[in-house]
Design a protein around this motif. Structure first.
Motif, PDB file in Angstrom:
ATOM      1  N   GLY A   1      -7.333  10.466   4.159  1.00 26.64           N
ATOM      2  CA  GLY A   1      -6.536   9.987   5.285  1.00 26.64           C
ATOM      3  C   GLY A   1      -6.510   8.474   5.345  1.00 26.64           C
ATOM      4  N   GLY A   2      -5.599   7.949   6.173  1.00 32.49           N
ATOM      5  CA  GLY A   2      -5.491   6.509   6.317  1.00 32.49           C
ATOM      6  C   GLY A   2      -5.095   6.120   7.722  1.00 32.49           C
ATOM      7  N   ALA A   3      -5.269   4.830   8.001  1.00 35.62           N
ATOM      8  CA  ALA A   3      -4.800   4.235   9.256  1.00 35.62           C
ATOM      9  C   ALA A   3      -4.208   2.878   8.877  1.00 35.62           C
ATOM     10  N   PRO A   4      -3.006   2.902   8.263  1.00 36.44           N
ATOM     11  CA  PRO A   4      -2.439   1.675   7.688  1.00 36.44           C
ATOM     12  C   PRO A   4      -2.298   0.525   8.687  1.00 36.44           C
ATOM     13  N   TYR A   5      -2.147   0.835   9.976  1.00 39.84           N
ATOM     14  CA  TYR A   5      -1.975  -0.236  10.959  1.00 39.84           C
ATOM     15  C   TYR A   5      -3.222  -1.098  11.096  1.00 39.84           C
ATOM     16  N   MET A   6      -4.357  -0.669  10.528  1.00 37.85           N
ATOM     17  CA  MET A   6      -5.599  -1.445  10.623  1.00 37.85           C
ATOM     18  C   MET A   6      -5.703  -2.512   9.538  1.00 37.85           C
ATOM     19  N   ASP A   7      -4.858  -2.473   8.519  1.00 38.51           N
ATOM     20  CA  ASP A   7      -4.875  -3.506   7.471  1.00 38.51           C
ATOM     21  C   ASP A   7      -3.654  -4.405   7.608  1.00 38.51           C
TER      22      ASP A   7
ATOM     23  N   ASP B   1      -1.949  -5.591   5.182  1.00 41.09           N
ATOM     24  CA  ASP B   1      -0.974  -5.058   4.230  1.00 41.09           C
ATOM     25  C   ASP B   1      -0.930  -3.526   4.377  1.00 41.09           C
ATOM     26  N   SER B   2      -0.161  -3.065   5.350  1.00 42.05           N
ATOM     27  CA  SER B   2      -0.166  -1.615   5.619  1.00 42.05           C
ATOM     28  C   SER B   2       0.366  -0.829   4.419  1.00 42.05           C
ATOM     29  N   HIS B   3       1.360  -1.388   3.737  1.00 45.24           N
ATOM     30  CA  HIS B   3       1.890  -0.682   2.562  1.00 45.24           C
ATOM     31  C   HIS B   3       0.866  -0.635   1.435  1.00 45.24           C
ATOM     32  N   GLY B   4       0.034  -1.662   1.361  1.00 46.44           N
ATOM     33  CA  GLY B   4      -1.047  -1.671   0.369  1.00 46.44           C
ATOM     34  C   GLY B   4      -2.011  -0.522   0.614  1.00 46.44           C
ATOM     35  N   GLN B   5      -2.345  -0.312   1.904  1.00 50.33           N
ATOM     36  CA  GLN B   5      -3.247   0.817   2.196  1.00 50.33           C
ATOM     37  C   GLN B   5      -2.584   2.153   1.852  1.00 50.33           C
ATOM     38  N   ILE B   6      -1.308   2.270   2.204  1.00 52.95           N
ATOM     39  CA  ILE B   6      -0.586   3.525   1.917  1.00 52.95           C
ATOM     40  C   ILE B   6      -0.624   3.807   0.403  1.00 52.95           C
ATOM     41  N   ALA B   7      -0.379   2.757  -0.400  1.00 48.79           N
ATOM     42  CA  ALA B   7      -0.380   2.929  -1.864  1.00 48.79           C
ATOM     43  C   ALA B   7      -1.759   3.392  -2.351  1.00 48.79           C
ATOM     44  N   ARG B   8      -2.815   2.788  -1.815  1.00 45.25           N
ATOM     45  CA  ARG B   8      -4.173   3.137  -2.254  1.00 45.25           C
ATOM     46  C   ARG B   8      -4.524   4.585  -1.878  1.00 45.25           C
ATOM     47  N   ILE B   9      -4.088   5.029  -0.693  1.00 43.21           N
ATOM     48  CA  ILE B   9      -4.377   6.404  -0.265  1.00 43.21           C
ATOM     49  C   ILE B   9      -3.645   7.400  -1.185  1.00 43.21           C
TER      50      ILE B   9
ATOM     51  N   HIS C   1      -2.807   8.323  10.046  1.00 44.68           N
ATOM     52  CA  HIS C   1      -2.508   7.918  11.422  1.00 44.68           C
ATOM     53  C   HIS C   1      -1.396   6.874  11.290  1.00 44.68           C
ATOM     54  N   LEU C   2      -0.244   7.106  11.924  1.00 48.82           N
ATOM     55  CA  LEU C   2       0.888   6.251  11.577  1.00 48.82           C
ATOM     56  C   LEU C   2       1.808   5.930  12.749  1.00 48.82           C
ATOM     57  N   ASP C   3       2.364   4.746  12.669  1.00 50.22           N
ATOM     58  CA  ASP C   3       3.428   4.317  13.582  1.00 50.22           C
ATOM     59  C   ASP C   3       3.090   4.558  15.049  1.00 50.22           C
ATOM     60  N   PHE C   4       1.902   4.051  15.390  1.00 52.90           N
ATOM     61  CA  PHE C   4       1.424   4.028  16.757  1.00 52.90           C
ATOM     62  C   PHE C   4       2.146   2.905  17.489  1.00 52.90           C
TER      63      PHE C   4
ATOM     64  N   GLU D   1       7.212   0.114  19.497  1.00 51.01           N
ATOM     65  CA  GLU D   1       8.171  -0.829  18.940  1.00 51.01           C
ATOM     66  C   GLU D   1       8.718  -0.261  17.631  1.00 51.01           C
ATOM     67  N   PRO D   2       9.887   0.374  17.680  1.00 46.61           N
ATOM     68  CA  PRO D   2      10.343   1.130  16.512  1.00 46.61           C
ATOM     69  C   PRO D   2      11.041   0.297  15.433  1.00 46.61           C
ATOM     70  N   ALA D   3      11.061  -1.030  15.594  1.00 42.89           N
ATOM     71  CA  ALA D   3      11.805  -1.841  14.624  1.00 42.89           C
ATOM     72  C   ALA D   3      11.243  -1.664  13.217  1.00 42.89           C
ATOM     73  N   HIS D   4       9.898  -1.653  13.119  1.00 47.73           N
ATOM     74  CA  HIS D   4       9.284  -1.496  11.803  1.00 47.73           C
ATOM     75  C   HIS D   4       8.548  -0.163  11.731  1.00 47.73           C
ATOM     76  N   LEU D   5       8.932   0.674  10.776  1.00 44.94           N
ATOM     77  CA  LEU D   5       8.312   2.000  10.640  1.00 44.94           C
ATOM     78  C   LEU D   5       7.611   2.129   9.298  1.00 44.94           C
ATOM     79  N   ASP D   6       6.302   2.416   9.332  1.00 46.65           N
ATOM     80  CA  ASP D   6       5.597   2.696   8.077  1.00 46.65           C
ATOM     81  C   ASP D   6       6.010   4.049   7.498  1.00 46.65           C
ATOM     82  N   LEU D   7       6.618   4.905   8.318  1.00 44.03           N
ATOM     83  CA  LEU D   7       6.967   6.229   7.789  1.00 44.03           C
ATOM     84  C   LEU D   7       7.995   6.140   6.659  1.00 44.03           C
ATOM     85  N   ASP D   8       8.809   5.086   6.661  1.00 45.36           N
ATOM     86  CA  ASP D   8       9.754   4.914   5.555  1.00 45.36           C
ATOM     87  C   ASP D   8       9.005   4.767   4.228  1.00 45.36           C
ATOM     88  N   GLU D   9       7.933   3.974   4.273  1.00 44.84           N
ATOM     89  CA  GLU D   9       7.144   3.761   3.059  1.00 44.84           C
ATOM     90  C   GLU D   9       6.405   5.035   2.649  1.00 44.84           C
TER      91      GLU D   9
END
Ligand SMILES: [Zn+2]
Length: 409
Positions: free
Chosen positions: A177-183, A185-193, A207-210, A213-221
């Protein structure tokens, strides 16, 4: 045909009419309108039978911390900070005792499959993970437990955390699992997971897109990576509260993206209601994503508990029937068919997320079932219908007798 047990007159979920359920050697061996006599039997009187509630997202390791943590601001930052402090005092015995208390409540509320997140990092090390590994073995008679290890305090920005994650995977973690919002470089964490998942052949749960503010979504990545790696159907994302703050057209576009990438969504109403919108003094936004609308658009979406009795959520009885009632109430679900479909979000949709191939009341599957004190799916959701008893692989694991009146004679 001989049976160890026959349950008669059952309203089996998603099956028309009533039926008898025959169980032998821990499996469903016959499901028919009427089975012959010759085994111990129980008449269910037309009560609804489900294969059991399925929890896809809960934190057993940090449950039951209310006495040790402040919970005054009710923000995500406070919760992470307070639990990080408390975590330094965790021992295997302490984690085991708190987690067992929470797990037992879940079992008594009819949950018989579960994925728990477990925090690993250089401070707590593998203490919680090892405690939950023991718990998984000790309670296997009642519940199938998956352990999903994740870095709650960040992965790339927390030196040493990657080694601990690797060690946990080597020691048998079921899911990464991951919590990309804690790094940063959130995309970097996603890649490592995704790398870790490929290396160990496991499913992924972020854990994602908490936030609102919907302008930036990690779910796309996450969708992009799921497609690139061929991991569709094995990736879940939890919270995703940003989807609750979007205009309909954007919400539908995100749903289309998630559905085509095979990324499932877990809605966590209790935590999202508690933590969201803390900067609003009035008209506080709800922050609960409409999972049933995602389902209608082809996304596998479910509802789970997340936190119990800690600064992320100071509430919780670990009842999924209560949680889906809360969800339906907050999301203003009213049509009977929609209310009925909500029950799928704590049962079959959740089992699908866990890739539980042997879930369901059908001949050949393990005889896992829970009898609810109601007759239909919609009644279960509307009335918070209580589980009366449950079987795991044909063996009774709990009973919750229905309340009764003592009328004057
Ligand atoms: Zn969580």
């Amino acid at each position: 045909m001989t049976f160890d047990l026959i349950l008669r007159n059952a309203a089996i979920v998603d099956r028309d009419g009533r039926a008898d359920i025959g169980i032998a050697n821990g499996r469903f061996t016959a499901i028919e309108a009427s089975l012959p006599k010759g085994a111990p039997e129980q008449d269910l009187g037309g009560r609804l039978v489900v294969p059991g509630f399925v929890e896809t997202h809960i934190h057993l390791d940090k449950s039951c911390l209310l006495g040790r943590c402040n919970c005054e601001k009710g923000t995500l930052e406070e919760a992470i900070g307070e639990v990080a402090k408390a975590k330094r005092g965790f021992t295997e015995e302490d984690v085991y005792a708190r987690a067992a208390s929470t797990l037992e409540k879940a079992i008594k509320h009819g949950t018989n499959r579960m994925r728990t997140h477990v925090e690993v990092d250089p401070r707590v090390g593998l203490t919680s993970f090892r405690a939950l590994k023991k718990l998984k073995a000790d309670y296997a008679w009642a519940i199938d437990l998956q352990l999903c290890v994740f870095p709650q305090e960040g992965l790339l920005d927390d030196p040493g955390c990657d080694d601990i994650m690797l060690q946990a995977m080597r020691e048998g973690a079921d899911v990464v699992g991951g919590a990309p919002y804690m790094d940063k470089d959130s995309h970097g964490q996603i890649a490592r997971i995704f790398e870790l998942a490929k290396q160990f052949g496991t499913d992924i749960d972020f854990h994602l897109d908490f936030g609102l503010e919907p302008a930036h979504l990690d779910l796309d990545e996450v969708c992009r990576m799921a497609e690139q790696t061929g991991w569709g159907g094995r990736v879940a994302i939890g919270h995703v509260t940003k989807l609750s703050a979007m205009p309909t057209a954007d919400f539908e576009a995100a749903a289309k993206r998630l559905a085509s990438a095979g990324v499932a969504v877990t809605v966590l109403p209790a935590t999202d209601l508690f933590l969201t919108g803390r900067d609003s003094e009035y008209n506080v936004p709800r922050g609960v994503t409409a999972g049933h609308k995602l389902r209608a658009l082809g996304v596998n979406s479910n509802v789970s508990t997340n936190n119990v009795l800690n600064p992320f959520t100071p509430f919780g009885d670990v009842s999924l029937i209560r949680m889906i009632n809360l969800y339906a109430n907050v999301l203003q679900v009213g049509a009977m068919t929609d209310l009925a479909a909500c029950l799928d979000m704590v049962t079959s949709a959740s089992a699908k997320l866990l890739n539980s191939a042997d879930y369901g009341i059908k001949v050949g599957n393990p005889a896992d079932l829970v009898v609810l004190d109601c007759g239909t799916k919609a009644e279960a959701v509307c009335e918070v219908a209580q589980p009366l008893f449950g079987l795991k692989r044909g063996v009774r694991t709990f009973e919750r007798p229905a309340a009764s009146l003592h009328r004057p004679h």
